[in-house]
Design a protein around this motif. Sequence first.
Motif, mmCIF file in Angstrom:
data_model
loop_
_atom_site.group_PDB
_atom_site.id
_atom_site.type_symbol
_atom_site.label_atom_id
_atom_site.label_comp_id
_atom_site.label_asym_id
_atom_site.label_seq_id
_atom_site.Cartn_x
_atom_site.Cartn_y
_atom_site.Cartn_z
ATOM 1 N N ARG A 151 0.861 -1.184 0.000
ATOM 2 C CA ARG A 151 0.000 0.000 0.000
ATOM 3 C C ARG A 151 0.891 1.225 0.000
ATOM 4 O O ARG A 151 1.544 1.530 0.990
ATOM 5 C CB ARG A 151 -0.909 0.030 1.241
ATOM 6 N N LYS A 152 0.918 1.900 -1.138
ATOM 7 C CA LYS A 152 1.779 3.070 -1.320
ATOM 8 C C LYS A 152 1.209 4.256 -0.545
ATOM 9 O O LYS A 152 0.052 4.614 -0.702
ATOM 10 C CB LYS A 152 1.871 3.398 -2.816
ATOM 11 N N GLN A 153 2.024 4.844 0.313
ATOM 12 C CA GLN A 153 1.608 6.028 1.061
ATOM 13 C C GLN A 153 1.826 7.255 0.194
ATOM 14 O O GLN A 153 2.849 7.390 -0.476
ATOM 15 C CB GLN A 153 2.405 6.148 2.357
ATOM 16 N N LYS A 154 0.872 8.146 0.210
ATOM 17 C CA LYS A 154 0.972 9.386 -0.575
ATOM 18 C C LYS A 154 1.868 10.376 0.168
ATOM 19 O O LYS A 154 1.735 10.572 1.364
ATOM 20 C CB LYS A 154 -0.415 10.011 -0.782
ATOM 21 N N ASP A 155 2.800 10.982 -0.576
ATOM 22 C CA ASP A 155 3.711 11.940 0.060
ATOM 23 C C ASP A 155 3.211 13.377 -0.028
ATOM 24 O O ASP A 155 3.813 14.284 0.537
ATOM 25 C CB ASP A 155 5.121 11.828 -0.524
ATOM 26 N N GLY A 156 2.124 13.617 -0.732
ATOM 27 C CA GLY A 156 1.532 14.950 -0.802
ATOM 28 C C GLY A 156 2.218 15.909 -1.755
ATOM 29 O O GLY A 156 1.820 17.064 -1.874
ATOM 30 N N VAL A 157 3.243 15.457 -2.463
ATOM 31 C CA VAL A 157 3.977 16.310 -3.385
ATOM 32 C C VAL A 157 3.398 16.139 -4.784
ATOM 33 O O VAL A 157 3.245 15.024 -5.268
ATOM 34 C CB VAL A 157 5.489 15.961 -3.384
ATOM 35 N N GLU A 158 3.057 17.255 -5.416
ATOM 36 C CA GLU A 158 2.557 17.221 -6.801
ATOM 37 C C GLU A 158 3.739 17.072 -7.749
ATOM 38 O O GLU A 158 4.717 17.805 -7.642
ATOM 39 C CB GLU A 158 1.803 18.518 -7.125
ATOM 40 N N ARG A 159 3.637 16.130 -8.672
ATOM 41 C CA ARG A 159 4.712 15.911 -9.629
ATOM 42 C C ARG A 159 4.130 15.903 -11.033
ATOM 43 O O ARG A 159 3.028 15.421 -11.249
ATOM 44 C CB ARG A 159 5.405 14.583 -9.364
ATOM 45 N N THR A 160 4.920 16.402 -11.971
ATOM 46 C CA THR A 160 4.552 16.338 -13.380
ATOM 47 C C THR A 160 5.539 15.401 -14.051
ATOM 48 O O THR A 160 6.726 15.711 -14.152
ATOM 49 C CB THR A 160 4.618 17.733 -14.034
ATOM 50 N N PHE A 161 5.038 14.239 -14.483
ATOM 51 C CA PHE A 161 5.896 13.236 -15.104
ATOM 52 C C PHE A 161 5.903 13.428 -16.619
ATOM 53 O O PHE A 161 4.866 13.585 -17.246
ATOM 54 C CB PHE A 161 5.389 11.832 -14.796
ATOM 55 N N LEU A 162 7.085 13.453 -17.196
ATOM 56 C CA LEU A 162 7.215 13.431 -18.646
ATOM 57 C C LEU A 162 7.179 11.982 -19.144
ATOM 58 O O LEU A 162 6.740 11.713 -20.253
ATOM 59 C CB LEU A 162 8.505 14.121 -19.078
ATOM 60 N N HIS A 163 7.655 11.072 -18.311
ATOM 61 C CA HIS A 163 7.558 9.638 -18.564
ATOM 62 C C HIS A 163 7.469 8.965 -17.208
ATOM 63 O O HIS A 163 8.249 9.263 -16.303
ATOM 64 C CB HIS A 163 8.793 9.109 -19.305
ATOM 65 N N ARG A 164 6.527 8.066 -17.048
ATOM 66 C CA ARG A 164 6.394 7.344 -15.777
ATOM 67 C C ARG A 164 6.521 5.852 -16.049
ATOM 68 O O ARG A 164 5.587 5.203 -16.504
ATOM 69 C CB ARG A 164 5.058 7.654 -15.121
ATOM 70 N N GLY A 165 7.706 5.320 -15.786
ATOM 71 C CA GLY A 165 7.981 3.912 -16.031
ATOM 72 C C GLY A 165 8.047 3.095 -14.756
ATOM 73 O O GLY A 165 8.043 1.872 -14.807
ATOM 74 N N ILE A 166 8.103 3.749 -13.600
ATOM 75 C CA ILE A 166 8.152 3.036 -12.319
ATOM 76 C C ILE A 166 6.742 3.006 -11.753
ATOM 77 O O ILE A 166 6.189 4.050 -11.384
ATOM 78 C CB ILE A 166 9.113 3.716 -11.322
ATOM 79 N N ALA A 167 6.166 1.832 -11.709
ATOM 80 C CA ALA A 167 4.811 1.701 -11.179
ATOM 81 C C ALA A 167 4.846 1.892 -9.671
ATOM 82 O O ALA A 167 5.664 1.300 -8.978
ATOM 83 C CB ALA A 167 4.242 0.336 -11.522
ATOM 84 N N ALA A 168 3.985 2.739 -9.174
ATOM 85 C CA ALA A 168 3.904 2.982 -7.734
ATOM 86 C C ALA A 168 2.468 2.786 -7.279
ATOM 87 O O ALA A 168 1.925 3.571 -6.533
ATOM 88 C CB ALA A 168 4.407 4.389 -7.422
ATOM 89 N N ARG A 169 1.858 1.723 -7.751
ATOM 90 C CA ARG A 169 0.470 1.463 -7.397
ATOM 91 C C ARG A 169 0.394 0.357 -6.346
ATOM 92 O O ARG A 169 1.307 -0.450 -6.195
ATOM 93 C CB ARG A 169 -0.333 1.093 -8.630
ATOM 94 N N ASP A 170 -0.717 0.342 -5.638
ATOM 95 C CA ASP A 170 -0.946 -0.696 -4.649
ATOM 96 C C ASP A 170 -1.051 -2.056 -5.342
ATOM 97 O O ASP A 170 -1.412 -2.139 -6.514
ATOM 98 C CB ASP A 170 -2.240 -0.414 -3.889
ATOM 99 N N PHE A 171 -0.748 -3.116 -4.595
ATOM 100 C CA PHE A 171 -0.853 -4.456 -5.165
ATOM 101 C C PHE A 171 -1.229 -5.455 -4.083
ATOM 102 O O PHE A 171 -1.030 -5.210 -2.890
ATOM 103 C CB PHE A 171 0.463 -4.880 -5.836
ATOM 104 N N GLU A 172 -1.765 -6.567 -4.538
ATOM 105 C CA GLU A 172 -2.007 -7.741 -3.706
ATOM 106 C C GLU A 172 -1.589 -8.957 -4.516
ATOM 107 O O GLU A 172 -2.047 -9.133 -5.635
ATOM 108 C CB GLU A 172 -3.486 -7.866 -3.338
ATOM 109 N N GLN A 173 -0.730 -9.754 -3.955
ATOM 110 C CA GLN A 173 -0.241 -10.953 -4.639
ATOM 111 C C GLN A 173 -0.472 -12.143 -3.715
ATOM 112 O O GLN A 173 -0.053 -12.124 -2.564
ATOM 113 C CB GLN A 173 1.236 -10.796 -4.965
ATOM 114 N N ARG A 174 -1.146 -13.165 -4.211
ATOM 115 C CA ARG A 174 -1.423 -14.373 -3.425
ATOM 116 C C ARG A 174 -0.698 -15.565 -4.044
ATOM 117 O O ARG A 174 -0.690 -15.721 -5.252
ATOM 118 C CB ARG A 174 -2.914 -14.665 -3.386
ATOM 119 N N PHE A 175 -0.120 -16.373 -3.167
ATOM 120 C CA PHE A 175 0.536 -17.607 -3.587
ATOM 121 C C PHE A 175 -0.129 -18.758 -2.850
ATOM 122 O O PHE A 175 -0.307 -18.697 -1.634
ATOM 123 C CB PHE A 175 2.033 -17.580 -3.238
#
Length: 135
Positions: free
Chosen positions: A54-78
């Motif tokens: 669960r990615k915590q929001k840092d409150g900083v506004e950013r303008t991405f020209l390219h966004r290649g690093i995914a920073a989204r929440d995830f759930e993985q089950r094995f």
Amino acid sequence: MLNEQRADAQPSYPPYNIELVSEDKYRIVMALAGFSREEIDIIAERDSLHVTGRKQKDGVERTFLHRGIAARDFEQRFQLANHVKVTGATFENGMLTIELVREVPEALKPRKIEIGSGTHASAANVNALDQRQAA
């Protein structure tokens, strides 16, 4: 180590590897760039392993020209096979490593049964065993 699941049942994010370390030892390595240790939870329940980020929001506004690093929440089950247990986890340089081991109880391990040559031999073996235990 892990029970097979359909390929379309597993999400592709985050990427991970499953390694065979030795005969009964396994390792799951997940690439979690941008996550901190505090944003990751690992829960082992009976025959399943659940990894959540669960990615915590840092409150900083950013303008991405390219966004290649995914920073989204995830759930993985094995889905773990019988007698597989999680023995530890580490997080270093954006890589989460989960160590697993398969521990089959002695009562469930195969054992060799000796074949006697007849009923007299079987009785003699039992009597000899009884005499050793009584001594």
